[in-house]
Design a protein around this motif. Sequence first.
Motif, mmCIF file in Angstrom:
data_model
loop_
_atom_site.group_PDB
_atom_site.id
_atom_site.type_symbol
_atom_site.label_atom_id
_atom_site.label_comp_id
_atom_site.label_asym_id
_atom_site.label_seq_id
_atom_site.Cartn_x
_atom_site.Cartn_y
_atom_site.Cartn_z
ATOM 1 N N GLU A 108 78.319 10.446 19.129
ATOM 2 C CA GLU A 108 78.114 9.240 19.952
ATOM 3 C C GLU A 108 79.215 9.108 21.001
ATOM 4 O O GLU A 108 78.989 8.621 22.100
ATOM 5 N N GLN A 109 80.413 9.547 20.627
ATOM 6 C CA GLN A 109 81.539 9.457 21.578
ATOM 7 C C GLN A 109 81.552 10.636 22.554
ATOM 8 O O GLN A 109 82.471 10.796 23.345
ATOM 9 N N GLY A 110 80.583 11.511 22.415
ATOM 10 C CA GLY A 110 80.447 12.613 23.371
ATOM 11 C C GLY A 110 81.378 13.790 23.100
ATOM 12 O O GLY A 110 81.601 14.630 23.974
ATOM 13 N N ASN A 111 81.939 13.859 21.892
ATOM 14 C CA ASN A 111 82.786 15.016 21.562
ATOM 15 C C ASN A 111 81.879 16.191 21.166
ATOM 16 O O ASN A 111 81.356 16.234 20.048
ATOM 17 N N HIS A 112 81.726 17.115 22.092
ATOM 18 C CA HIS A 112 80.870 18.273 21.815
ATOM 19 C C HIS A 112 81.685 19.554 21.637
ATOM 20 O O HIS A 112 81.180 20.643 21.847
ATOM 21 N N THR A 113 82.974 19.379 21.251
ATOM 22 C CA THR A 113 83.732 20.593 20.925
ATOM 23 C C THR A 113 83.348 21.005 19.492
ATOM 24 O O THR A 113 83.091 20.151 18.644
ATOM 25 N N PRO A 114 83.315 22.289 19.243
ATOM 26 C CA PRO A 114 82.900 22.730 17.908
ATOM 27 C C PRO A 114 83.900 22.296 16.829
ATOM 28 O O PRO A 114 85.104 22.197 17.092
ATOM 29 N N VAL A 115 83.384 22.039 15.661
ATOM 30 C CA VAL A 115 84.241 21.770 14.497
ATOM 31 C C VAL A 115 83.688 22.616 13.352
ATOM 32 O O VAL A 115 82.478 22.773 13.220
ATOM 33 N N ASN A 116 84.599 23.183 12.567
ATOM 34 C CA ASN A 116 84.163 24.019 11.439
ATOM 35 C C ASN A 116 84.564 23.372 10.118
ATOM 36 O O ASN A 116 85.690 22.882 9.984
#
Length: 383
Positions: A108-116
Amino acid sequence: MKALHFGAGNIGRGFIGKLLAESDAEVTFADANTQLVDQLNHSQEYHVRVVGDTQHTDVIRHIAAVQANSDDVISQIVKADIITTAVGPQVLAKIAATIAKGLQLRFEQGNHTPVNIIACENMVRGTSQLKQAVLAELPQQYHDLLEQYVGFVDSAVDRIVPPAAANDEDPLAVTVESFSEWIVDKNQFKGDIPPVQGMELTDNLLAYVERKLFTLNTGHIVTAYLGKLAGYKTIREAIADEAIQNTVRQAMQQSGEVLVNRYGFDRQLHHAYIEKILTRFANPYLVDEIDRVGRQPLRKLGAEDRLVKPLLGTLEYGLPNDALLKGIAAALHYRNADDPQAVELQGWIEQEGVEAALLRATGLKADEPCVATIVAEYQRMAQ
Ligand SMILES: NC(=O)c1ccc[n+]([C@@H]2O[C@H](COP(=O)([O-])OP(=O)(O)OC[C@H]3O[C@@H](n4cnc5c(N)ncnc54)[C@H](O)[C@@H]3O)[C@@H](O)[C@H]2O)c1
Ligand SMILES: O=P(O)(O)OC[C@@H](O)[C@@H](O)[C@H](O)[C@H](O)CO
């Protein structure tokens, strides 16, 4: 790199959190134990005593902690680069809702960096099971984003870390063996693979998970349950008993033959792996209680776990299994008033009889000939 680790217990502090911190990650632990969270925040560091042929103490610095299930943990999920867990298989489903909430806010906050996300539990493909639990909690509209940006990476984790003896002066200290192995499935990451020293990559994870769970953990549990029957308190005492050691070695060799058949492991190398494990059980600097290793006998007796899965393999390949059967019979004798699963198991045996309890715990079929052998072994051990 921002790392969030669920479960600041033995493996959390003594292995995974340590590796992350030593790789210069900003490590935040999330734990349900308020006192532990407060202590970690207060000292922001802790000691890990590494014991083996040589001994040394590492100081793990610049760490923080948050209460699991709090708004703080959600904010950590929003910004994390890597999320790891060592909470116990039965707790994974409980943290799934928190992870789903955090991921939803992240999207929702627009964080589209990958997380593993990597579950470091003693189970086969535990992270994949966590993924299903997270998906069940996450509204459907976010599922595509999850598939695109969240890596669920399965792993095998091996380091013996008993609970530290109570020490008011240094309550966060942990003692760990010098051996350690953390192997992850390199094909399941999203984005760049996080640079964590000591995290090994493989494209053959299932073989490594089964090698570890069905060798070390199989041998460990047979040591614990036979040791308990013989009146010992620690794994070291039990493995020093020659009769127990012989059965434990045999049990690991019998599960090992399944692995050799299934994965084509080199038999000589696998026997060397078994002998190394026996020396690890005998580590004179670790005080590892039988009741820690024996904990949750219903989980240990499960069809996918360290006793029955190898047994089923021996049936599949037509291999010897008498030592594994002894381990299962000894598991049925396991008593510990402080362990709810041990109490439940003994309740089943009292109310339904040993054979019914065995079938219920393991999923074995009544007409399977090994069932009668286990029951006979159980009766023999009772004398
Ligand atoms: N100790 C070992 O030798 C070892 C080695 C390899 C793998 N493992 C695996 O690692 C996992 C953890 O084992 P451990 O020995 O560290 O256990 P532990 O009991 O020492 O640690 C578990 C931690 O999880 C915390 N916790 C419980 N519920 C939680 C929740 N809802 N949210 C966040 N934290 C929660 C507990 O407070 C505790 O601090 C298990 O799956 C175990 O099989 C353990
Ligand atoms: O953690 P469990 O209860 O699945 O198993 C108990 C021990 O066998 C286990 O914690 C080992 O110490 C560990 O798997 C060593 O890597």
